[in-house]
Design a protein around this motif. Structure first.
Motif, mmCIF file in Angstrom:
data_model
loop_
_atom_site.group_PDB
_atom_site.id
_atom_site.type_symbol
_atom_site.label_atom_id
_atom_site.label_comp_id
_atom_site.label_asym_id
_atom_site.label_seq_id
_atom_site.Cartn_x
_atom_site.Cartn_y
_atom_site.Cartn_z
ATOM 1 N N TYR A 71 8.429 16.236 1.375
ATOM 2 C CA TYR A 71 7.994 16.632 0.024
ATOM 3 C C TYR A 71 8.464 15.652 -1.047
ATOM 4 O O TYR A 71 7.952 15.649 -2.166
ATOM 5 N N LYS A 72 9.438 14.783 -0.713
ATOM 6 C CA LYS A 72 9.937 13.798 -1.670
ATOM 7 C C LYS A 72 9.145 12.496 -1.652
ATOM 8 O O LYS A 72 9.364 11.627 -2.502
ATOM 9 N N LEU A 73 8.233 12.351 -0.701
ATOM 10 C CA LEU A 73 7.495 11.099 -0.567
ATOM 11 C C LEU A 73 6.523 10.898 -1.741
ATOM 12 O O LEU A 73 5.879 11.847 -2.190
ATOM 13 N N PRO A 74 6.395 9.673 -2.239
ATOM 14 C CA PRO A 74 5.410 9.400 -3.297
ATOM 15 C C PRO A 74 3.996 9.709 -2.797
ATOM 16 O O PRO A 74 3.677 9.461 -1.632
ATOM 17 N N GLU A 75 3.184 10.235 -3.705
ATOM 18 C CA GLU A 75 1.806 10.578 -3.331
ATOM 19 C C GLU A 75 0.778 9.705 -4.048
ATOM 20 O O GLU A 75 -0.420 9.894 -3.905
ATOM 21 N N ARG A 76 1.292 8.753 -4.811
ATOM 22 C CA ARG A 76 0.425 7.777 -5.455
ATOM 23 C C ARG A 76 1.260 6.535 -5.733
ATOM 24 O O ARG A 76 2.448 6.631 -6.053
ATOM 25 N N LEU A 77 0.627 5.361 -5.619
ATOM 26 C CA LEU A 77 1.301 4.092 -5.868
ATOM 27 C C LEU A 77 0.569 3.328 -6.964
ATOM 28 O O LEU A 77 -0.653 3.166 -6.903
ATOM 29 N N GLU A 78 1.304 2.893 -7.971
ATOM 30 C CA GLU A 78 0.744 2.086 -9.039
ATOM 31 C C GLU A 78 1.535 0.780 -9.121
ATOM 32 O O GLU A 78 2.747 0.799 -9.355
ATOM 33 N N VAL A 79 0.851 -0.346 -8.893
ATOM 34 C CA VAL A 79 1.485 -1.663 -8.936
ATOM 35 C C VAL A 79 1.262 -2.285 -10.311
ATOM 36 O O VAL A 79 0.136 -2.302 -10.819
ATOM 37 N N ARG A 80 2.335 -2.786 -10.923
ATOM 38 C CA ARG A 80 2.253 -3.382 -12.249
ATOM 39 C C ARG A 80 2.942 -4.753 -12.256
ATOM 40 O O ARG A 80 3.819 -5.032 -11.439
ATOM 41 N N THR B 255 0.838 -1.200 0.000
ATOM 42 C CA THR B 255 0.000 0.000 0.000
ATOM 43 C C THR B 255 0.869 1.245 0.000
ATOM 44 O O THR B 255 2.061 1.192 0.385
ATOM 45 N N LEU B 256 0.279 2.356 -0.385
ATOM 46 C CA LEU B 256 1.001 3.624 -0.367
ATOM 47 C C LEU B 256 1.408 3.976 1.062
ATOM 48 O O LEU B 256 2.499 4.497 1.295
ATOM 49 N N GLU B 257 0.548 3.666 1.997
ATOM 50 C CA GLU B 257 0.847 3.970 3.402
ATOM 51 C C GLU B 257 2.113 3.237 3.866
ATOM 52 O O GLU B 257 2.944 3.806 4.595
#
Length: 549
Positions: free
Chosen positions: A509-518, A493-495
């Motif tokens: 501010y460098k943390l990802p704000e969306r996660l896409e699993v492929r 999860t993004l969390e």
């Protein structure tokens, strides 16, 4: 083939005076290697083995046939083959005759192939009859009417359509070795003449044709030989496609330049590669970080005897710190990290560098090459300050074929090549990569360098591959989106990602704000993650979603 060189005349004089340009062609070097190691194994492919003398015989036969077919110095021969011995025959045949060699990536199809053939004015081409179910002759038949300068197509394989010729005819020429040498003697290409035309992977736009001479490539060979202490005792292997700079220049060309052996594998299959290392006692492996990751994930890795391997030479993409450390530990060999470009920019870590240097930097330039860091105004910056990496040296390319504008745009007034990459030089003189200018994410005016986040993410126990890209944001301009491939059976999860990175001490501010699993990430033919496609993909996804409140 005519081109205006990016290398300033005064620098060319300097490279000759300092011995970095020998004015010896690679064909002359090849002849010397054959005389010295005539009965030694040169190529191993499946159950085939060729000595240097046998290799020379095949190269000379192909070279004589190319001349007989009407190809002359400066003409372009395009080759779209997988990692087969025939690739090497054509490569060295071009070296010996002054014909320009133009490799084309096997995955390319009619759009890319037609563009390259037309733009390079290719006079002849070599293709397989089929590979992975794809009909290469049918593709060429479709585009050939639009390519008036293409006169000859040779096919490697049994299915040769009317109008094309079997490549076997090149090896079956009815001439003795002395007759072949007599045919080739008048060719004698110039060491400054363009001989290699390689198109960049084109991750941002249509690829550019990078042109090298015998002197620039010869300088590269000498640099790596001296920097790493390479010798004729090596057994070399590369899974990288020969159509890629790393594949051809650090695979068969490097092995033959050193008088070593090259073990060839048509396509990279991780467990089969481990078998090859064990069977042939491979010592020198040149590949990308994704190749190393794939080998480390082979379930029965520990069953193989891999102690012969002493050097992993890796480049083509940033190698995460965790991958370097794991490869060093499990293979028991030194990992040397390379920063290189088709244009000839090369720095690399050395065999005696500490694990910290090998895992966190891309080392220093080799002999005859120099790097620097410029700010946005084109001024040199002090050590420790990030900016654009610029380079110049004896192995730098001549320029972009038929593209003087691109050549000029990437050259500073005093002869530095502007790489478009960002980095800084540390207090020990080692280059540290920050990222590409085009990959940098600007979030609310703050710069985010994806490589910094990606190196931390690669150490996450659930993640196999990762890429951080910018996604459009109406308020901040861009935010960060993290694409990942997970290990089998894992969920993420993004969390979890945010918590993991926060514990590593990264700025908020460098943390990802969306996660896409492929299941997989798009790759260029040279096995770099194709971030342009990921940026386009997330932008299209956002277009379909309701705007944020």
């Amino acid at each position: 083939m005519q081109i205006e060189s990016i290398i300033k005349p005064d620098l060319a004089v300097q490279y000759r005076q300092q011995g970095f340009w020998s004015d010896k062609t690679l064909g002359q070097h090849f002849d010397g290697i054959v005389k010295r190691y005539s009965h030694k194994k040169a190529i191993i492919y499946k159950d085939q083995e060729l000595t240097y003398r046998q290799l020379e015989e095949r190269v000379n036969r192909v070279a004589a046939c190319l001349i007989g077919a009407g190809l002359q110095k400066g003409d372009v021969l395009s080759v779209q083959l997988p990692n087969w011995p025939e690739y090497i025959y054509f490569f060295y045949a071009c070296i010996k005759t002054g014909i320009a060699f133009n490799p084309i990536h096997v995955p390319y199809r009619k759009r890319e192939v037609e563009f390259i053939l037309r733009f390079s004015d290719s006079k002849a081409m070599v293709i397989p009859d089929q590979l992975s179910g794809f009909d290469f002759p049918a593709m060429i038949q479709e585009i050939w009417p639009r390519l008036p300068k293409l006169k000859q197509v040779w096919v490697v394989g049994d299915k040769v359509p009317t109008g094309m010729s079997p490549a076997t005819e090149l090896l079956n020429i009815n001439k003795s070795s002395p007759e072949l040498e007599t045919t080739l003697a008048p060719q004698n290409p110039d060491a400054d003449a363009p001989f290699l035309l390689m198109y960049t992977s084109g991750t941002e736009a249509d690829p550019k044709g990078v042109v090298h001479s015998h002197n620039t490539i010869g300088s590269l060979g000498e640099s790596i030989t001296k920097g790493l202490g390479i010798s004729s005792k090596e057994v070399v292997y590369t899974p990288s496609p020969f159509s890629h700079a790393m594949g051809i220049l650090l695979g068969p060309w490097a092995a033959i330049y050193w008088g070593a052996q090259i073990v060839i594998q048509e396509a990279f299959v991780p467990e089969e590669t481990l078998k090859l290392i064990q069977e042939h006692k491979i010592t020198f492996f040149a590949g990308t970080p994704s190749h190393i990751v794939a080998l480390l994930q082979v379930p029965n890795f520990s069953q193989y005897q891999l102690s012969s391997l002493h050097t992993f030479f890796t480049g083509g993409a940033s190698c995460p710190v965790e991958v370097v450390r794991e490869a060093t530990r499990r293979f028991g060999c030194q990992v040397c990290c390379l920063y290189g470009m088709t244009e000839g920019v090369v720095t690399y870590t050395r065999l005696d560098d500490s694990p910290e240097v090998a895992s966190e930097t891309v080392g220093r330039p080799g002999p005859g090459f120099e790097i620097n860091i410029f700010d946005e105004a084109g001024k040199e910056v002090p050590a420790g300050i990030a900016g654009e990496i610029v380079a110049r040296g004896a192995s730098l390319f001549l320029g972009y074929y038929r593209n003087p504008q691109a050549t000029q745009e990437t050259r500073s007034p005093d002869g530095w090549f502007l790489t478009g990459d960002l980095g800084y030089i540390d207090q020990d003189g080692n280059l540290r990569i920050v990222g590409r200018k085009k990959d940098m994410i600007i979030r609310g005016g703050k710069n985010i360098y994806p490589i910094e986040v990606e190196e931390l993410i690669y150490a996450h126990p659930k993640i196999v591959e990762a890429a951080l890209v910018g996604m459009p944001d109406h308020r901040l301009g861009e935010r960060s989106c993290l694409f990942v491939v997970l290990k089998p059976g894992e969920k993420l999860t993004l969390e979890e990602v945010v918590e993991y990175l926060t514990e590593k001490g990264i700025a908020k501010y460098k943390l990802p704000e969306r996660l896409e699993v492929r299941q997989e990430l798009p790759m260029t033919p040279s096995k770099k993650i194709w971030k342009r496609f990921l940026r386009d993909e997330i932008a299209k996804i956002l277009e379909k979603e309701p705007p944020p409140a």
